[in-house]
Write a protein that holds these residues in place. Structure first.
Motif, PDB file in Angstrom:
ATOM      1  N   LEU A   1      -3.958  17.847  34.684  1.00 55.26           N
ATOM      2  CA  LEU A   1      -2.553  17.939  35.073  1.00 55.26           C
ATOM      3  C   LEU A   1      -1.872  19.156  34.439  1.00 55.26           C
ATOM      4  O   LEU A   1      -1.116  19.874  35.108  1.00 55.26           O
ATOM      5  CB  LEU A   1      -1.817  16.659  34.670  1.00 55.26           C
ATOM      6  CG  LEU A   1      -2.112  15.420  35.523  1.00 55.26           C
ATOM      7  CD1 LEU A   1      -1.571  14.164  34.837  1.00 55.26           C
ATOM      8  CD2 LEU A   1      -1.517  15.560  36.916  1.00 55.26           C
ATOM      9  N   ILE A   2      -2.131  19.388  33.162  1.00 53.02           N
ATOM     10  CA  ILE A   2      -1.528  20.537  32.484  1.00 53.02           C
ATOM     11  C   ILE A   2      -2.042  21.840  33.081  1.00 53.02           C
ATOM     12  O   ILE A   2      -1.268  22.788  33.309  1.00 53.02           O
ATOM     13  CB  ILE A   2      -1.819  20.485  30.968  1.00 53.02           C
ATOM     14  CG1 ILE A   2      -1.101  19.283  30.328  1.00 53.02           C
ATOM     15  CG2 ILE A   2      -1.383  21.780  30.293  1.00 53.02           C
ATOM     16  CD1 ILE A   2       0.407  19.341  30.403  1.00 53.02           C
ATOM     17  N   TYR A   3      -3.341  21.888  33.357  1.00 53.08           N
ATOM     18  CA  TYR A   3      -3.911  23.099  33.968  1.00 53.08           C
ATOM     19  C   TYR A   3      -3.246  23.397  35.308  1.00 53.08           C
ATOM     20  O   TYR A   3      -2.879  24.545  35.594  1.00 53.08           O
ATOM     21  CB  TYR A   3      -5.417  22.927  34.159  1.00 53.08           C
ATOM     22  CG  TYR A   3      -6.011  23.929  35.122  1.00 53.08           C
ATOM     23  CD1 TYR A   3      -6.208  25.261  34.739  1.00 53.08           C
ATOM     24  CD2 TYR A   3      -6.349  23.551  36.422  1.00 53.08           C
ATOM     25  CE1 TYR A   3      -6.730  26.184  35.636  1.00 53.08           C
ATOM     26  CE2 TYR A   3      -6.870  24.469  37.315  1.00 53.08           C
ATOM     27  CZ  TYR A   3      -7.058  25.783  36.923  1.00 53.08           C
ATOM     28  OH  TYR A   3      -7.565  26.692  37.816  1.00 53.08           O
ATOM     29  N   ARG A   4      -3.075  22.369  36.119  1.00 52.90           N
ATOM     30  CA  ARG A   4      -2.481  22.582  37.442  1.00 52.90           C
ATOM     31  C   ARG A   4      -1.016  22.988  37.343  1.00 52.90           C
ATOM     32  O   ARG A   4      -0.509  23.677  38.231  1.00 52.90           O
ATOM     33  CB  ARG A   4      -2.632  21.313  38.284  1.00 52.90           C
ATOM     34  CG  ARG A   4      -4.071  21.092  38.717  1.00 52.90           C
ATOM     35  CD  ARG A   4      -4.260  19.843  39.550  1.00 52.90           C
ATOM     36  NE  ARG A   4      -5.617  19.781  40.086  1.00 52.90           N
ATOM     37  CZ  ARG A   4      -6.104  18.761  40.771  1.00 52.90           C
ATOM     38  NH1 ARG A   4      -5.345  17.699  41.003  1.00 52.90           N
ATOM     39  NH2 ARG A   4      -7.347  18.789  41.224  1.00 52.90           N
ATOM     40  N   GLN A   5      -0.356  22.590  36.282  1.00 55.59           N
ATOM     41  CA  GLN A   5       1.044  22.961  36.090  1.00 55.59           C
ATOM     42  C   GLN A   5       1.201  24.375  35.543  1.00 55.59           C
ATOM     43  O   GLN A   5       2.182  25.059  35.853  1.00 55.59           O
ATOM     44  CB  GLN A   5       1.717  21.977  35.127  1.00 55.59           C
ATOM     45  CG  GLN A   5       2.057  20.637  35.736  1.00 55.59           C
ATOM     46  CD  GLN A   5       3.226  20.715  36.696  1.00 55.59           C
ATOM     47  OE1 GLN A   5       4.164  21.478  36.502  1.00 55.59           O
ATOM     48  NE2 GLN A   5       3.174  19.917  37.748  1.00 55.59           N
ATOM     49  N   GLU A   6       0.252  24.814  34.737  1.00 60.04           N
ATOM     50  CA  GLU A   6       0.437  26.059  33.999  1.00 60.04           C
ATOM     51  C   GLU A   6      -0.454  27.214  34.448  1.00 60.04           C
ATOM     52  O   GLU A   6      -0.023  28.364  34.407  1.00 60.04           O
ATOM     53  CB  GLU A   6       0.186  25.801  32.497  1.00 60.04           C
ATOM     54  CG  GLU A   6       1.176  24.847  31.852  1.00 60.04           C
ATOM     55  CD  GLU A   6       2.570  25.436  31.773  1.00 60.04           C
ATOM     56  OE1 GLU A   6       2.696  26.671  31.719  1.00 60.04           O
ATOM     57  OE2 GLU A   6       3.538  24.656  31.772  1.00 60.04           O
ATOM     58  N   ALA A   7      -1.684  26.931  34.844  1.00 58.68           N
ATOM     59  CA  ALA A   7      -2.638  28.024  35.036  1.00 58.68           C
ATOM     60  C   ALA A   7      -3.363  28.005  36.370  1.00 58.68           C
ATOM     61  O   ALA A   7      -4.200  28.873  36.617  1.00 58.68           O
ATOM     62  CB  ALA A   7      -3.673  27.998  33.900  1.00 58.68           C
ATOM     63  N   SER A   8      -3.074  27.061  37.229  1.00 56.43           N
ATOM     64  CA  SER A   8      -3.771  26.990  38.512  1.00 56.43           C
ATOM     65  C   SER A   8      -3.301  28.110  39.437  1.00 56.43           C
ATOM     66  O   SER A   8      -2.216  28.676  39.247  1.00 56.43           O
ATOM     67  CB  SER A   8      -3.524  25.636  39.176  1.00 56.43           C
ATOM     68  OG  SER A   8      -2.156  25.514  39.534  1.00 56.43           O
TER      69      SER A   8
END
Length: 227
Positions: A205-212
């Motif tokens: 979830l954090i990856y998709r919010q910040e770096a995807s």
């Protein structure tokens, strides 16, 4: 339950209930996908007030409403399935445990299923609230008058955005419930699986919010639209 169960359960609740403030802290400098989308929707509602025919806005809202309805219906089916096992009596629980769940007392198995059910139920309520707010927004779009003064256009657009953004935030919370419901389901196979499931879901979830790629694209679009 063992101390490992309690530790994994504590990690679960920290990540689940603390997701929003943790995301806000992580994205305090560069923002997040949710923040960028909030800005995009504010621009959308501001642009809506300049259109004489708002058919495209209604169609976009209809698409969002259909998506939320689909997820809410699916969520209800999952709640019925899990609830059927949880409240179906001893035989249902024993049959479920026989297919590979961790060998634990019935009460512990009930607690694990209850956690999955709670995640799904909260997500269902989020979808329902999102649907209601989307319908309110649709009513605002339909009732938007012909406005000549720019200051009035801006005020009406901001009012619509203040309704639309919480609606889509509730929708996102409902979708996020699926991630944590899957993590909770991993507890059926043991506390280490729960910890791994929580860490994986939270990290994704954090990856998709910040770096995807989607987050980067929306961030670039926000810059083009103006801060």
């Amino acid at each position: 339950m063992t101390w490992v169960d309690w530790a994994a359960l504590a990690l679960f609740f920290i990540c689940w209930l603390g997701y929003a403030p943790i995301l806000k802290f992580i994205g305090r400098h560069g923002g997040s996908l949710n923040d960028d989308m909030s800005h995009v929707r504010r621009v959308w509602m501001a642009s809506m007030t300049h259109r004489e025919i708002r058919l495209v806005d209604s169609q976009l809202m209809g698409h969002s409403i259909n998506s939320a309805s689909f997820f809410a219906s699916t969520n209800l089916l999952l709640i019925a399935a899990v609830g059927g096992i949880l409240f179906g009596g001893e035989s249902k629980l024993e049959g479920f445990a026989a297919v590979g769940a961790d060998n634990v007392p019935t009460r512990i198995l009930e607690a694990k299923l209850a956690l999955v059910l709670i995640c799904l139920a909260r997500g269902f309520l989020d979808f329902i609230w999102a649907l209601r707010q989307m319908n309110y927004t649709l009513a605002l779009i339909g009732s938007a008058p012909e406005i000549n003064k720019e200051i009035d256009r801006k005020a009406f657009g901001e009012a619509a955005a203040e309704l639309l953004n919480p609606a889509l935030s509730s929708f996102s919370q409902g979708v996020r419930g699926y991630y944590f419901a899957l993590a909770a389901a991993a507890w059926l196979f043991g506390p280490l699986w729960l910890a791994l499931g929580v860490a994986s879901s939270f990290g994704l979830l954090i990856y998709r919010q910040e770096a995807s790629p989607a987050a980067r694209a929306i961030r670039n679009a926000r810059r083009l639209l103006g801060e």
